[in-house]
Design an enzyme around this catalytic site. Structure first.
Site, PDB file in Angstrom:
ATOM      1  N   PRO A 167      39.769  42.528  37.588  1.00 29.91           N
ATOM      2  CA  PRO A 167      40.734  42.762  38.671  1.00 29.91           C
ATOM      3  C   PRO A 167      41.905  41.801  38.514  1.00 29.91           C
ATOM      4  O   PRO A 167      41.704  40.596  38.410  1.00 29.91           O
ATOM      5  CB  PRO A 167      39.924  42.459  39.940  1.00 29.91           C
ATOM      6  N   MET A 168      43.137  42.340  38.487  1.00 35.07           N
ATOM      7  CA  MET A 168      44.316  41.502  38.275  1.00 35.07           C
ATOM      8  C   MET A 168      45.401  41.899  39.265  1.00 35.07           C
ATOM      9  O   MET A 168      45.842  43.052  39.278  1.00 35.07           O
ATOM     10  CB  MET A 168      44.812  41.633  36.828  1.00 35.07           C
ATOM     11  N   GLN A 213      37.289  45.276  44.506  1.00 37.14           N
ATOM     12  CA  GLN A 213      37.133  43.841  44.733  1.00 37.14           C
ATOM     13  C   GLN A 213      37.707  43.476  46.102  1.00 37.14           C
ATOM     14  O   GLN A 213      38.853  43.802  46.418  1.00 37.14           O
ATOM     15  CB  GLN A 213      37.822  42.990  43.675  1.00 37.14           C
ATOM     16  N   CYS A 229      39.454  33.330  42.787  1.00 34.78           N
ATOM     17  CA  CYS A 229      40.911  33.182  42.796  1.00 34.78           C
ATOM     18  C   CYS A 229      41.298  31.812  43.348  1.00 34.78           C
ATOM     19  O   CYS A 229      40.874  31.437  44.442  1.00 34.78           O
ATOM     20  CB  CYS A 229      41.550  34.277  43.641  1.00 34.78           C
ATOM     21  N   HIS A 283      33.792  33.673  35.461  1.00 31.26           N
ATOM     22  CA  HIS A 283      35.003  33.207  34.787  1.00 31.26           C
ATOM     23  C   HIS A 283      34.702  31.775  34.356  1.00 31.26           C
ATOM     24  O   HIS A 283      34.644  30.863  35.184  1.00 31.26           O
ATOM     25  CB  HIS A 283      36.204  33.260  35.737  1.00 31.26           C
ATOM     26  N   ASN A 303      33.771  36.151  31.612  1.00 29.12           N
ATOM     27  CA  ASN A 303      35.194  36.456  31.687  1.00 29.12           C
ATOM     28  C   ASN A 303      35.972  35.187  31.350  1.00 29.12           C
ATOM     29  O   ASN A 303      35.500  34.090  31.578  1.00 29.12           O
ATOM     30  CB  ASN A 303      35.516  36.956  33.109  1.00 29.12           C
ATOM     31  N   GLY A 304      37.167  35.383  30.791  1.00 29.99           N
ATOM     32  CA  GLY A 304      38.035  34.233  30.553  1.00 29.99           C
ATOM     33  C   GLY A 304      38.476  34.090  29.111  1.00 29.99           C
ATOM     34  O   GLY A 304      37.668  33.719  28.249  1.00 29.99           O
ATOM     35  N   GLY A 305      39.743  34.403  28.834  1.00 28.15           N
ATOM     36  CA  GLY A 305      40.332  34.130  27.529  1.00 28.15           C
ATOM     37  C   GLY A 305      39.798  34.930  26.373  1.00 28.15           C
ATOM     38  O   GLY A 305      39.975  34.550  25.212  1.00 28.15           O
ATOM     39  N   GLY A 321      40.416  40.408  30.520  1.00 26.61           N
ATOM     40  CA  GLY A 321      41.508  40.266  31.466  1.00 26.61           C
ATOM     41  C   GLY A 321      42.835  40.694  30.877  1.00 26.61           C
ATOM     42  O   GLY A 321      43.052  41.866  30.566  1.00 26.61           O
TER      43      GLY A 321
END
Length: 332
Positions: A10-11, A63, A93, A164, A204-206, A226
């Site tokens: 989700p972004m 989300q 977040c 994350h 999640n992450g990078g 992401g």
């Protein structure tokens, strides 16, 4: 439902329904997530504007952002009624605006409250309730912190955690800096899977490459992509065969553009005019497609054509084919 082996994060300002529809033309099985929607927006705002989506998007998750169990339960119920396949609670977040609403990453300091929120949502819906979180907040960097957080929420009945794998710095860093400066610690997510083998753990992450995805899947149940999925969306064309065993033909980039044409036309006919001004503009859809030709000859010309305000104002979906022509001419 396909497994959550691969998903798109989700972004905010990015993963709206137009973006998700575009992504669905590239991958059939990857899970898609909405932007974060606050409970206040649903309980006191325009529900249809926030929850409307296209049936072709499934599997798709909503989300939520919030910290009041009763409000989250009502919002989760709305999400289930609208047909979402999963409700996800944002505990990751780090933005100050979100903190002022007492939700997001700051909730990791209150695992008992998060457990109450999860229980309230699970009591309200029959679909999965999941949690997306960081591994720590500010200078709290011990593995035990996230282990205890996950354990407390799991006791409330949550079985899926999206990790994350970096800290959230609640003061002094922007959301963008929070995605780049705190170091990634994937080993924390791996250890969570070892400590809680009965839980579904996603990382999640990078994550940017298929090789990185393959490496993570040796240790956890799923990978959430992401910004790479947004800036280089056609990387997802490999997902269905590689991670879901689906050997059905994948749409080419050109076929994706052709498939999006009728969607754009329908959306403009339905939402393009508003009696109070505004309405839907074609750029609301095409802006999500600028990365489709990433790494291809003519990618710059493709982006320039799809970003031409004068041509976008015409509202003619044939602009997609004009942009495609820029790449094909160069490739030839």
């Amino acid at each position: 439902m396909p497994s959550r082996r691969l998903s798109v994060a989700p972004m905010m300002d990015w993963t709206d329904r137009h973006c998700r529809m575009f992504h669905r033309h590239i991958t059939r099985h990857t899970w898609l997530y909405t932007e974060m929607v606050t409970t206040g927006a649903l309980l006191y705002g325009d529900v249809a504007r926030h929850l409307d989506f296209n049936g072709e998007e499934h599997p798709v998750a909503l989300q939520l952002g919030g910290s009041e169990p009763a409000d989250l339960a009502k919002s989760a119920k709305l999400g289930a009624q609208w047909g979402y396949d999963e409700i996800n609670l944002n505990c990751g977040c780090p933005s100050e605006r979100v903190q002022k609403g007492a939700f997001g990453a700051c909730l990791m300091a209150e695992p008992a409250l998060v457990a109450d929120c999860v229980k309230a949502m699970r009591d309200a819906v029959s679909i999965d309730v999941t949690v997306k979180h960081r591994i720590g907040i500010d200078k709290v960097e011990s593995y035990e912190f996230v282990r205890d957080f996950v354990g407390t929420i799991a006791d409330a009945g949550c079985t899926t955690f999206i990790v994350h794998a970096r800290n959230a710095i609640l003061q002094g860093l922007s959301p963008k800096e929070n995605r780049e400066i705190p170091p990634l610690k994937p080993e924390f997510a791996y250890q969570l899977k070892r400590d809680f083998p009965h839980l579904e753990i996603l990382i999640n992450g990078g994550i940017k490459t298929l090789a990185e995805i393959d490496a993570h899947l040796q240790h956890v149940d799923g990978v959430m992509i992401g910004r790479e999925a947004y800036h280089n969306p056609y990387m997802m064309a490999a997902f269905d065969a590689r991670y879901y065993g689906d050997e059905a033909p994948v749409k080419s980039r050109a076929e994706v553009l052709h498939a999006m044409q009728p969607y754009i036309r329908t959306q403009l006919e339905r939402f393009g005019k508003s009696e109070v001004g505004g309405g839907l503009r074609m750029n609301s859809i095409t802006r999500h497609m600028l990365g489709l030709m990433a790494g291809m000859p003519g990618a710059r010309g493709f982006r320039q054509t799809l970003s031409d305000s004068r041509k976008l104002a015409s509202g003619d979906p044939a602009l997609l084919l004009e942009a495609l022509g820029r790449t094909q001419a160069l490739a030839a």
